[in-house]
Design a protein around this motif. Structure first.
Motif, PDB file in Angstrom:
ATOM      1  N   TRP A  17       0.252   1.559  -4.033  1.00 42.64           N
ATOM      2  CA  TRP A  17      -1.128   1.135  -4.320  1.00 42.64           C
ATOM      3  C   TRP A  17      -2.144   2.210  -3.915  1.00 42.64           C
ATOM      4  O   TRP A  17      -3.125   2.430  -4.614  1.00 42.64           O
ATOM      5  CB  TRP A  17      -1.477  -0.152  -3.556  1.00 42.64           C
ATOM      6  N   MET A  18      -1.887   2.830  -2.766  1.00 39.10           N
ATOM      7  CA  MET A  18      -2.904   3.742  -2.236  1.00 39.10           C
ATOM      8  C   MET A  18      -3.126   4.964  -3.120  1.00 39.10           C
ATOM      9  O   MET A  18      -4.206   5.534  -3.132  1.00 39.10           O
ATOM     10  CB  MET A  18      -2.515   4.150  -0.802  1.00 39.10           C
TER      11      MET A  18
ATOM     12  N   TRP B 244       0.830  -1.221   0.000  1.00 41.65           N
ATOM     13  CA  TRP B 244       0.000   0.000   0.000  1.00 41.65           C
ATOM     14  C   TRP B 244       0.853   1.255   0.000  1.00 41.65           C
ATOM     15  O   TRP B 244       0.525   2.234  -0.659  1.00 41.65           O
ATOM     16  CB  TRP B 244      -0.963   0.005   1.195  1.00 41.65           C
ATOM     17  N   ASN B 245       1.955   1.228   0.744  1.00 39.67           N
ATOM     18  CA  ASN B 245       2.877   2.364   0.700  1.00 39.67           C
ATOM     19  C   ASN B 245       3.971   2.167  -0.340  1.00 39.67           C
ATOM     20  O   ASN B 245       4.165   2.996  -1.214  1.00 39.67           O
ATOM     21  CB  ASN B 245       3.549   2.567   2.070  1.00 39.67           C
TER      22      ASN B 245
END
Lengths: 397, 397
Positions: free
Chosen positions: A57-58, A52-53
């Motif tokens: 992805w975020m 995610w980081n």
């Protein structure tokens, strides 16, 4: 000049197939396959939650949104990816209606994609405030825009006929009447030049599995004009549209600008495929694409009309008045399309009687157009469609 | 007995990592990688648009829904996949409220995942009919259920503490008061046995990227009890929930049963990954899983309390009163978790002060639990977390 030989080399196109259905589902970009393999193995597999980081992805919904923005004439920071097109219709319309709270009419046309109409019906049913979905014929939209209309909600290119609305003129008319516009770009994005900024559109939405080749069920997008972006109340107020998602507050506070149109956890595998698919647009000049698209469509129309007189053109004859697809009408359209598919020419059928063909210069050229007409002529002249097997309807048409 | 050595062999687990965050994002099932490669190459690549029929894409939301149904005690034909969990919350709540139109209170608790609360706030704002979202402490939910309550909307397992609500008792209480229940199974599905039918739940929703290992942003699911399924009016009335999507009618007519909870075009790549991920559950007895989960959690609690007295347990001590996760509280929780991750022990942090660890018997055993505590003890005893670097917050915590 755009190098269409080069763009063509970026796609996997099966042997023996003439694919004229990129207006429904674009073919596999080789880069998408690679990117998804990398995502599965190196990102999800190796990084796990850290993806995610560390793999960004975020921020994908915004980053990819900016790439789509370039293709639809929108400024950076005005487009975000997520959800399905139907959800984005609901989201756009719900926010748009609140900008004009004293008016009750949602104006649309019978050429809009049915799901857009259904979502509007569902929203109106939930609101229970006396809104009305007014559906007129496409040619009557202009005349129907008046000061009772809250929102003009249209799909720019008619999914069945390919007829192209004049976005700029209708938006101007809507604004003069005090209405807000919601434009669905499903059959426009990647099919022809779009200028959301220039047309002064208010909100727009679209899908990415057609001309943008993002894969089956690829994420949708939403555009909000900067003048509205910080004013809209998001009806679908999910955590990723929150000002501080990871503060885990109990109360919703909308993020700034387009961020508030994010809802839930984004579909990363689908976004990765789309991200890679968009590489095909690097170096493509949309004016070149449009010129080539009209040329291919015109050629198809001329050849079919000459060689298959039993088929009636169901699309505007003037290339500048349509998207990048051509429909022909025939009562046995379903069976005709099945016969075509059996011979390797893939288009699709739209009830009640349209056989539909998409022309996508990124990977389709004159040879395919002529090859498709050869087969269509054989099928029509020799009534090869006239079998019980080809009349048997499948779940998806 | 469930063979947890076998299930473990189905996942890719990176060397040198102890993964205690499967409650946030499950690790990569090897079968998912294979399945997605096959989807990209053999289905999207070769079949193109024909994949919707020939590869069964169109029926995946129902087929996979039936697989998820088995894991949450639901009958066949009562669960369908699609969208994100936040969207499913909205969809469930919007329909549920219409079943009790004369009541205005949505009862939830402060342990619900914030996005659920935000979506309720967004819906209530759109409706403008005087609904109220009443948020009480988790322990007060039971007492707060009365005849003003329209919908009791709860997440069964608290995302922060792991506290487990008594679904059956609260549902019974809600029904006695004439209220409808919406249960969020995000931290339940695949974590412990769930019996939606037995608990007589009305609606339920959940995500599949946690204990079900479907991948980042995998599709969500929705359950509707058969007694409601044909009565609900879908607020998100998309074309794939229509009785006849490919008739392309201008008016919406809901499909029968759970089908009407479908909305837009389903995310096929994500569904394919999930479908393969669910293979890991074949042959898993949920009672075995629960027993092993409690054993691992209890071991972790006992060892941490013995060796890291500066950490305070933030989860129920009684294994039967919690899900499959353990939180410890510390004011420097964020930095502690960063130090752990740097040493290969992956959990996560939930503001304001919880370090959170998920225990997932499918691929985690006693050796990992003890190994994680060794590292945690070193970090706590020697204050290895106490650096500026570890206090630096990332976008996603």
């Amino acid at each position: 000049m755009t190098d269409f030989e080069k763009t063509r080399s970026l796609f996997y196109l099966p042997e023996g197939v003439i694919y004229l259905d990129g207006n429904s589902l674009g073919p596999l970009p080789l880069a998408a396959r690679e990117r998804v393999t990398r995502l599965m193995t190196d990102e999800w597999g190796q990084l796990l939650i850290k993806g995610w980081n560390k793999a960004g992805w975020m921020t994908m919904p915004r980053r990819i949104g900016d790439r789509v923005a370039k293709l639809v004439g929108a400024a950076e920071g005005t487009v975000v990816m997520g959800d399905t097109l139907s959800i984005k219709v609901y989201q756009a319309l719900a926010s748009a209606l609140e900008l004009v709270p004293e008016r009750k009419v949602v104006l649309s046309d019978s050429g809009n994609f049915p799901s857009d109409l259904y979502m509007a019906q569902g929203l109106i049913g939930s609101l229970g405030k006396g809104h009305e979905l007014k559906i007129v014929e496409p040619e009557e939209v202009d005349a129907a825009i008046d000061e009772t209309v809250a929102v003009v909600m249209l799909t720019e290119v008619d999914y069945r006929t390919g007829r192209l609305h004049d976005m700029k003129a209708l938006t101007e008319k809507a604004h003069a009447a005090g209405a807000i516009t919601v434009w669905d770009l499903a059959h426009t994005a990647g099919a022809l030049p779009v200028d959301l900024s220039g047309a002064d559109a208010d909100l727009a939405i679209g899908c990415t599995y057609k001309y943008l080749n993002g894969g089956p069920g690829a994420p949708a997008f939403i555009y909000v004009a900067p003048r509205h972006a910080d004013k809209l109340r998001p009806a679908l107020s999910g955590w990723l549209g929150h000002e501080q998602p990871f503060a885990f507050d109990l109360g919703y506070r909308p993020g700034s600008g387009i961020d508030r149109m994010r809802v839930g956890t984004p579909p990363i595998i689908g976004l990765a495929a789309l991200d890679a698919a968009l590489d095909a647009w690097d170096g493509v000049d949309m004016a070149d694409l449009r010129r080539q698209s009209i040329k291919l469509c015109d050629l198809f129309v001329a050849e079919v009309e000459k060689r298959c007189p039993m088929l009636n053109l169901g699309s505007p004859r003037d290339g500048t008045k349509r998207g990048s697809q051509i429909s022909f009408l025939h009562d046995e359209g379903y069976a005709i399309m099945q016969a075509l598919i059996a011979r390797g020419v893939i288009g699709d059928f739209r009830a009640p009687n349209a056989i539909r063909f998409g022309f996508t210069p990124l990977y389709i050229g004159e040879a395919e157009v002529l090859g498709a007409v050869d087969i269509l002529e054989d099928i029509m002249t020799n009534r090869l469609w006239d079998t019980a097997e080809y009349r048997q309807r499948a779940l998806v048409t």
